[in-house]
Scaffold this active site. Structure first.
Site, mmCIF file in Angstrom:
data_model
loop_
_atom_site.group_PDB
_atom_site.id
_atom_site.type_symbol
_atom_site.label_atom_id
_atom_site.label_comp_id
_atom_site.label_asym_id
_atom_site.label_seq_id
_atom_site.Cartn_x
_atom_site.Cartn_y
_atom_site.Cartn_z
ATOM 1 N N PRO A 21 31.051 37.208 24.730
ATOM 2 C CA PRO A 21 30.498 37.311 26.087
ATOM 3 C C PRO A 21 30.929 38.633 26.731
ATOM 4 O O PRO A 21 32.097 38.821 27.055
ATOM 5 C CB PRO A 21 31.105 36.104 26.813
ATOM 6 C CG PRO A 21 32.342 35.759 26.044
ATOM 7 C CD PRO A 21 32.100 36.156 24.628
ATOM 8 N N ASP A 39 35.359 41.816 26.048
ATOM 9 C CA ASP A 39 35.140 40.437 25.636
ATOM 10 C C ASP A 39 35.805 39.517 26.661
ATOM 11 O O ASP A 39 37.037 39.477 26.767
ATOM 12 C CB ASP A 39 35.734 40.228 24.238
ATOM 13 C CG ASP A 39 35.435 38.850 23.670
ATOM 14 O OD1 ASP A 39 35.082 37.948 24.442
ATOM 15 O OD2 ASP A 39 35.574 38.686 22.439
ATOM 16 N N HIS A 40 34.978 38.765 27.397
ATOM 17 C CA HIS A 40 35.511 37.952 28.494
ATOM 18 C C HIS A 40 36.287 36.732 28.007
ATOM 19 O O HIS A 40 36.923 36.039 28.811
ATOM 20 C CB HIS A 40 34.368 37.510 29.410
ATOM 21 C CG HIS A 40 34.749 37.440 30.849
ATOM 22 N ND1 HIS A 40 36.044 37.627 31.304
ATOM 23 C CD2 HIS A 40 34.015 37.206 31.969
ATOM 24 C CE1 HIS A 40 36.080 37.514 32.612
ATOM 25 N NE2 HIS A 40 34.858 37.248 33.048
ATOM 26 N N ARG A 41 36.246 36.446 26.709
ATOM 27 C CA ARG A 41 37.082 35.371 26.178
ATOM 28 C C ARG A 41 38.554 35.783 26.172
ATOM 29 O O ARG A 41 39.454 34.942 26.244
ATOM 30 C CB ARG A 41 36.663 35.022 24.747
ATOM 31 C CG ARG A 41 35.256 34.465 24.618
ATOM 32 C CD ARG A 41 34.864 34.316 23.159
ATOM 33 N NE ARG A 41 34.881 35.585 22.447
ATOM 34 C CZ ARG A 41 34.554 35.739 21.167
ATOM 35 N NH1 ARG A 41 34.201 34.675 20.450
ATOM 36 N NH2 ARG A 41 34.576 36.924 20.592
ATOM 37 N N ILE A 80 39.699 39.114 27.789
ATOM 38 C CA ILE A 80 40.023 39.956 28.950
ATOM 39 C C ILE A 80 39.299 39.398 30.169
ATOM 40 O O ILE A 80 38.070 39.385 30.217
ATOM 41 C CB ILE A 80 39.594 41.415 28.689
ATOM 42 C CG1 ILE A 80 40.251 41.946 27.412
ATOM 43 C CG2 ILE A 80 39.933 42.296 29.874
ATOM 44 C CD1 ILE A 80 39.748 43.300 26.983
#
Length: 492
Positions: free
Chosen positions: A287, A461-463, A465
């Site tokens: 994501p 990567d929002h998983r 950061i």
């Protein structure tokens, strides 16, 4: 022990399964040395030269330039003892005992032809003493040029019969003559119909087709209720605007204007194929979030000018990208979670930075990386970046240099672009886009002045950061570029 050895396309690492033969560096009959480069192959990542596994004389080349070969497939045959004399041939024309039995893959790669002496030069076989043609067991002289697999969807041209093959039975029969329809008698009921048929002359019918008017809906004003040009034009002007239908003539013109001769088909392979696969996988797996920051880099540009003026830096390529790379490496030390990989049930945080620098080449976009870049001095980092870019532009980047990256910078500013929303390389959690440095009006010390300004774009990567970590990391990079000398003193 057999003196003829088949050399297979080796495994070039990183799970690559095939390579395209770009250029043969030897030909049939050449005497070669151990480890001498014999072929240039483009893998999904880079173009590499493959050295010979044995010394000897080239007896056969199994695949022409431009063909794609799977790893483990024989590509060349080498006589490892050419001084032992000619290879004996059996009565069938194949060597009697000196050659090994061919592999199934190499048999499939070569067409056997019965014609005598018709050998394609430099592809397979070669002249043996006494004018005989030396061929490998199971390989006959080749009479046809190598053919590449047809593109999917391509239409093959019909085969043409030669004059010797043509017979009266093959001569196409003339097309049957279809009599023209007879127009109905012009009798009707005043509404343009006679016996259920619309009464209109051929030019009027053509006009109706061109204007998209249905004649069956009109009431004719002509003799015996026939439909006139005026009736059609009136209906067309009263009807709502619609897309003009293509007539037969218009369709023919469109086909001629937009035919295959005005299209270019580029095979998707090599670097471009790998890039497409990686970007698609990354875009739909991780994501992505992208943040932007515009920075006044006037002091950084002045610092570069001072650096270029130093005697020990005069032969070094110094660019704004060097300071961006240094800023990223220092910011990673302050925020190590940025330099990590999502591994399903765990996050792997790296204590080393293999810094990727995206480079546009003739073969497509590649991302070689500088191993353990965080341990390099500024001068060492500059030299490493220069060598990396020059090697990439020359198309000589090795697969090892493009594997294992942990964090990437893409310098879109060299193309005059302000910034972008880059896609993460697979396995990485952050990528920084560095935009063009432009002179712009900027509020500095309470006054609007012309300053050197750039925009940074950070995708992550929002998983791994979250917004806070990504923002702090980007802000630290911006602070360094705003005043690199002060940041160096404060952070190191």
């Amino acid at each position: 022990m057999s003196r003829i050895k088949e050399f297979n396309l080796p495994d070039l690492g990183e799970g690559l399964t095939e390579g395209e033969i770009l250029a043969w560096l030897v030909k049939v009959g050449d005497v070669i040395e151990l480890n001498q480069p014999i072929v240039e192959v483009e893998t999904a990542k880079a173009a590499v030269e493959i050295p010979a596994k044995w010394a000897g004389q080239v007896q056969a080349i199994f695949h022409p330039e431009g063909s794609t070969v799977e790893v483990g497939t024989p590509i060349i045959a080498i006589d490892t003892d050419p001084g032992a004399g000619p290879i004996e041939q059996s009565t069938t024309g194949a060597p009697a005992s000196a050659l090994p039995a061919p592999s199934a893959a190499s048999l499939a790669a070569v067409e056997v032809a019965p014609a005598e002496g018709a050998v394609e030069p430099g592809l397979i076989g070669g002249p043996a003493p006494g004018g005989r043609t030396a061929v490998l067991v199971g390989y006959g002289p080749r009479t046809t040029a190598a053919k590449r697999r047809p593109r999917k969807g391509a239409v093959s041209a019909p085969a043409q019969a030669t004059p010797a093959q043509a017979t009266p039975a093959q001569t196409p029969a003339p097309a049957p003559v279809v009599p023209a329809p007879v127009s109905p008698a012009l009798t009707g009921n005043g509404n343009g119909r006679a016996g259920g048929l619309v009464l209109a002359k051929p030019p009027v019918r053509k006009l109706a087709r061109d204007l998209g008017v249905d004649l069956s809906t009109l009431t004719g004003s002509g003799p015996l209720g026939s439909i006139t040009r005026e009736d059609v034009q009136r209906a067309a002007s009263a009807a709502p605007a619609a897309a003009e239908p293509l007539t037969v003539a218009t369709q023919a013109t469109a086909a001629a204007s937009f035919g295959a001769d005005r299209e270019q088909r580029i095979p998707v392979k090599g670097v471009r194929k790998l890039t497409a696969e990686n970007m698609s996988r990354s875009a739909f797996t991780a994501p992505h979030v992208t943040e932007f920051l515009t920075v006044d880099v006037t002091r950084a540009m002045k610092a570069l000018d001072r650096l270029r003026g130093r005697r020990e830096w005069r032969d070094v390529r110094v660019s704004p990208l060097l300071l961006v790379a240094k800023a990223v490496l220092l910011a990673v030390k302050r925020h190590p979670m940025v330099n990590s990989t999502w591994a399903g049930d765990e996050i792997v945080v790296k204590d080393y930075v293999n810094l990727g620098i995206a480079a546009a080449t003739e073969r497509g976009l590649i991302v070689p990386n500088i191993k353990d870049a965080g341990r390099l001095s500024l001068r060492e980092l500059a030299d490493a970046m220069t060598g990396l870019v020059q090697t990439a532009k020359a198309g000589r980047t090795s697969p090892a240099d493009m594997s294992g990256g942990t964090l990437t910078i893409t310098n879109v500013g060299v193309f005059g672009v302000d910034t972008g929303t880059p896609i993460l390389p697979p396995g990485e959690s952050a990528i920084l886009a560095f935009g063009a440095v432009r002179e712009m009006p900027w509020v500095h010390k309470g006054k609007v002045k012309p300053r050197q300004v750039t925009t940074l774009g950070l995708s992550f990567d929002h998983r791994i950061i979250d917004g806070e970590l990504g923002s702090k990391f980007l802000r630290d990079i911006g602070d360094f570029l705003a005043d690199p000398e002060a940041a160096l003193l404060a952070w190191t």
